[in-house]
Write a protein that holds these residues in place. Structure first.
Motif, short mmCIF file in Angstrom:
data_model
loop_
_atom_site.label_atom_id
_atom_site.label_comp_id
_atom_site.label_asym_id
_atom_site.label_seq_id
_atom_site.Cartn_x
_atom_site.Cartn_y
_atom_site.Cartn_z
N GLY A 115 12.75 -1.40 -4.39
CA GLY A 115 11.77 -0.68 -5.20
C GLY A 115 11.60 -1.29 -6.57
N GLY A 116 11.77 -2.61 -6.69
CA GLY A 116 11.63 -3.29 -7.96
C GLY A 116 12.86 -3.25 -8.84
N GLU A 117 13.92 -2.56 -8.41
CA GLU A 117 15.14 -2.43 -9.21
C GLU A 117 16.20 -3.42 -8.73
OE1 GLU A 117 18.71 0.81 -10.15
OE2 GLU A 117 17.35 1.07 -8.44
N ASN A 118 16.84 -4.09 -9.66
CA ASN A 118 17.95 -4.99 -9.35
C ASN A 118 19.16 -4.15 -8.93
OD1 ASN A 118 19.98 -6.90 -9.20
ND2 ASN A 118 20.09 -7.22 -11.41
N ILE A 119 19.48 -4.15 -7.64
CA ILE A 119 20.53 -3.25 -7.16
C ILE A 119 21.93 -3.80 -7.36
CG2 ILE A 119 18.94 -2.18 -5.53
CD1 ILE A 119 20.39 -3.61 -3.28
N PHE A 120 22.06 -5.03 -7.88
CA PHE A 120 23.37 -5.52 -8.30
C PHE A 120 23.73 -5.00 -9.69
CE2 PHE A 120 22.78 -9.24 -5.28
CZ PHE A 120 23.79 -8.82 -4.41
N GLY A 121 22.77 -4.41 -10.39
CA GLY A 121 23.01 -3.91 -11.73
C GLY A 121 24.06 -2.81 -11.76
N ALA A 122 24.82 -2.75 -12.82
CA ALA A 122 25.94 -1.80 -12.92
C ALA A 122 25.49 -0.35 -12.83
CB ALA A 122 26.69 -2.03 -14.23
#
Length: 435
Positions: free
Chosen positions: A251-258
């Protein structure tokens, strides 16, 4: 720049293009091409250009083996080292059977299928690569030597670094082709260089990597050198890896982000790759020479991950919060990028679909103290062949016929290497001029 067929034809006409290279690679990642004149390009887009597939190593073995190349107009680019009048362009091609169906041994087709599966799961992946190579001197007769062109070290500058102008020309040519290098520098080994690329969609990353190899070898040749991407050209020096950086979005979000609510999905993706890494290593490290690199000079040998150490198989480089990503450090540049990316994306997606749990990260000096508790990557090409041959997962991505051809060719190399008294000479004969 996205181009339609009509825009590509107009581009060729308006830019004095006189020669068009229809480019693809064999299943081992070796680039091939057929050249046509501009008046043949409409026919190529419409009907394809035939070639004898049985003459391309690993493609087909039967007598009726004609395949067709269909150029992808979006990949049209100048070859900037060719003359500025009567210009030369290259265009990557999809490969089809005469009835129009996709050739199942075409790496671009396999990668496209993997990307479609990923998108069906509402996931998007972008890939960046770090590419290392050695610049070697030539002998008086033009043959390749084992002498590095300098004795510089990490991040050195001229006059110690004699590869600066070569890297500069490589980067300028790549930019003219629409490919964006991010950084370039001298690496740790004598004559060793590295060029890194911005992340892009998997197909573009694979196409750009193939172009990069061609540009590197061309520029080196024009400078009286040979560019070697062998994983371990010098036993007592750093090897050449192809570190892969995966950026995963939902959904456009970096899912590796904390702070991502989808961190569980990201962990499953990593677990999927770790779960299948031994089975796909043959396609990430496809030469006998590949395995001399593992376990020395910071190259990984064990199946492990860490969020603090850069030297494990999977790591998380220091970066801004929106750029957090995973780095896979085992591959080398002598691979087929389309097959490699397709296998890794499918492995990650399998981990997501099966909710595979991710083991705990490696901390501190655990590997030094307890190495015998960790699974290893294959120790040699023979072990990698056996792991791939027994893998139902690999067969789910690569068709049985193509897999048999790939394994048969690699088994011949392994048997030749094992039978040779002089292993180094055997690898020179197998690989040095090609890779």
């Amino acid at each position: 720049m996205l181009r339609s067929v009509e825009e590509a034809l107009q581009f060729v006409e308006e830019n004095d293009v006189k020669f068009i290279r229809l480019t693809f690679c064999d299943i081992f990642g070796v680039q091939k091409n057929i050249s046509i004149m501009p008046n043949e390009l409409p026919h190529a887009f419409r009907d394809g250009i035939p070639f004898e597939a049985s003459a391309v190593r690993g493609f087909m073995s039967n007598e009726s083996s004609e395949l067709l190349l269909f150029p992808d107009p979006n990949t049209l680019a100048f070859l900037p080292w060719r003359p500025s009048t009567g210009r030369v362009v290259r265009v990557f091609c999809n490969i089809c059977y005469p009835d129009g169906k996709p050739f199942l041994g075409d790496g671009r087709f396999m990668l496209n299928q993997a990307v479609k599966r990923l998108r069906a799961a509402n996931l998007d992946c972008r890939l960046g690569t770090e590419c290392e190579f050695y610049l070697l001197e030539l002998n008086e007769d033009g043959s390749i030597s084992r002498r590095a062109n300098d004795h510089a070290g990490y991040l050195d500058v001229t006059p110690l670094d004699k590869g600066e102008d070569v890297r500069r020309q490589i980067c300028l040519y790549l930019e003219e082709m629409g490919i964006q290098p991010q950084t370039s520098h001298h690496e740790r080994g004598p004559g060793q260089n590295e060029i890194d690329f911005r992340p892009s969609d998997p197909m573009t990353a694979a196409d750009d990597f193939l172009s990069f190899k061609n540009v590197v070898k061309t520029v080196a040749s024009y400078n009286g050198l040979f560019a070697s991407m062998l994983p371990k050209p010098f036993a007592e020096q750093y090897g050449c890896g192809l570190h892969m950086h995966f950026f995963l979005y939902k959904g456009g979000e970096n899912i590796f982000g904390a702070n991502s609510a989808e961190q569980g999905t990201a962990r499953h993706f990593i677990a999927g790759i770790l779960n299948r890494i031994s089975e796909v290593t043959l396609f990430l490290n496809s030469l006998t020479n590949s395995y001399a690199r593992f376990g020395s000079f910071e190259a990984p040998a064990y199946i492990s991950w860490s969020d603090t150490s850069r030297f494990q198989l999977v790591s998380f480089p220091v970066s801004a919060a929106k750029s957090v990503h995973m780095e896979l450090r085992s591959p080398d540049s002598c691979l087929n990028p389309y097959l490699a990316f397709a296998l890794l994306l499918n492995a990650g997606l399998e981990g997501v679909e099966q909710n595979l749990p991710l083991c705990e990260p490696l901390q501190g000096d655990e590997m030094t103290l307890h190495a015998d508790h960790f699974a290893r990557l294959p120790r040699n090409l023979g072990e990698a062949i056996a792991a791939a041959e027994d893998s139902d997962f690999v067969r789910s991505v690569i068709t049985e016929d193509i897999l048999k051809l790939f394994i048969s060719a690699k088994r011949e190399e392994w048997e030749y290497y094992c039978a040779a008294e002089d292993k180094s000479q055997a690898e020179e004969q197998l690989y040095l001029g090609v890779y």
